[in-house]
Scaffold this active site. Sequence first.
Site, short mmCIF file in Angstrom:
data_model
loop_
_atom_site.label_atom_id
_atom_site.label_comp_id
_atom_site.label_asym_id
_atom_site.label_seq_id
_atom_site.Cartn_x
_atom_site.Cartn_y
_atom_site.Cartn_z
N GLU A 235 52.40 54.37 42.99
CA GLU A 235 51.82 55.49 42.24
C GLU A 235 50.76 56.08 43.15
O GLU A 235 49.69 55.50 43.35
CB GLU A 235 51.23 55.00 40.92
CG GLU A 235 51.08 56.12 39.89
CD GLU A 235 49.71 56.75 39.89
OE1 GLU A 235 49.52 57.71 40.68
OE2 GLU A 235 48.85 56.30 39.14
N CYS A 269 44.38 61.06 40.25
CA CYS A 269 45.66 61.47 40.84
C CYS A 269 46.27 62.65 40.10
O CYS A 269 47.05 63.40 40.67
CB CYS A 269 46.63 60.29 40.87
SG CYS A 269 46.87 59.52 39.26
#
Length: 469
Positions: A235, A269
């Site tokens: 991720e 993110c």
Amino acid sequence: MNLHSGARTFAVTSPVDGSIYATRSYVDGAAIEAAVARARAALPGWRRTPLAERLAILLRFGEEMKARAAPLADAVAWQIGRPLWQADETPRLALIGELLAGAAPETLADMPFPSDENIRRYARPVAGGLHLSICAWNYPTAMLGYLVTSPLAAGNVVIFKHSPQTPLIAELAEEAFRAAGGPEGVFQSLHLDHPDAERLIASGVFNAVNFIGSVNGGRRVHAAAAGTFTQVHLELGGKDPTYVRSDADLEAAVPLIAEGSYSNAGQSCCSVERIYVDRSIHDRFVEALVAETAKWSIGHPIGEKPMVGPVVRAVAADTIRGLTEGAVRAGAKRLMPQDGALKAAKLGAAYVAPEVLTGVDHSMQIMRDELFGPVACVQAVSGDDEAIRLVNDSDYGLSASIWTRDVERGVALLDEVEAGTVYLNRCDHADLYLPWGGIKNSGLGRTNGRAGLIEATAAKAYHVRSVIA
């Protein structure tokens, strides 16, 4: 495995004031090998532990982390600079465990297949084995839910490496797991340096590696696992876009977009890093966003109660300022509350005040590279076609959002967007009920809920013949 021996210390420099907040030592090769041996020894028993018992331990782990909310929040504030009043992530961590406990019995149940009179066919999700989980610093407590709770619930054992910026979180987590009744060797945190982590991965000792972090870090993990057939979940970063259509409800949208751009000082993110606005409402949107930005105060994260503290390191602040100044030299316009800029300069080198940048385009590095800072970059577009083309013109694909009153048209546009998660009239939100992960340079695989549990297991097929004719 050719691991390092001997003590090697590292320091955590606090972005709050530049002081050394903590020093720790990386573990040596003997300690690493001992941890791997303990994990291997613990795996059979943990895998055989009834699911209900595993989940009960993990629920207690969540409660033990909540009992440590104050020291965890203090560590978050001093290690990464988030304002103390925003630094308690334990409720989210505990909620992840609660949702997993609700989903696991059905998700990890046997899956039946067509059977005959004397033959029963089914598949059982079984734990892969030994996991290495590597965590980023930006949500250092909450992300334990994806990296620790989920693989443990599925029956795996975990060796956990936290960022060297946030080692105290890992120590408190291991303490909480032991207090929750977690068996020896099932969850261990190690202060690993990057070379030792890469050598461990390359040795093939792990069945899976779960990584949350930068694109460059993900590439190194992926390269280290090459040829080992280790399952790799990555991720990684994002350059997440949002598109504001001409019919959007600006009064509702602007505060949420500002929050998506500035919360955690833009260090997420899925932070909103590219804002595309229909030309017909561009000026109204920018005026409203600048007014909203003025509400995002910057200040000392411990002594005050600001909306934004420093970014994680002075060098990160320099990168953000460099990208912003480069865009201005290329023709962009800065719209920043002046008092915020002045206060940031007085507070220290790691402080970056929230601001709006207009007149940007894709020739500018700031619209292509991950920024990880509190800068809202706004580009005017002619309509849907140009917006979707620009939304997809990125090496990243984690999340994206569209704002419109026309839900049907909005969903149709989301179908054209290249991202792992898409939102309509929302942004910067990792929904705990949905799979989470990206495409392109944003990563491989999915975490969260049912998807995370399934990816932490392998389907073992059973062909049971009861009678031999």
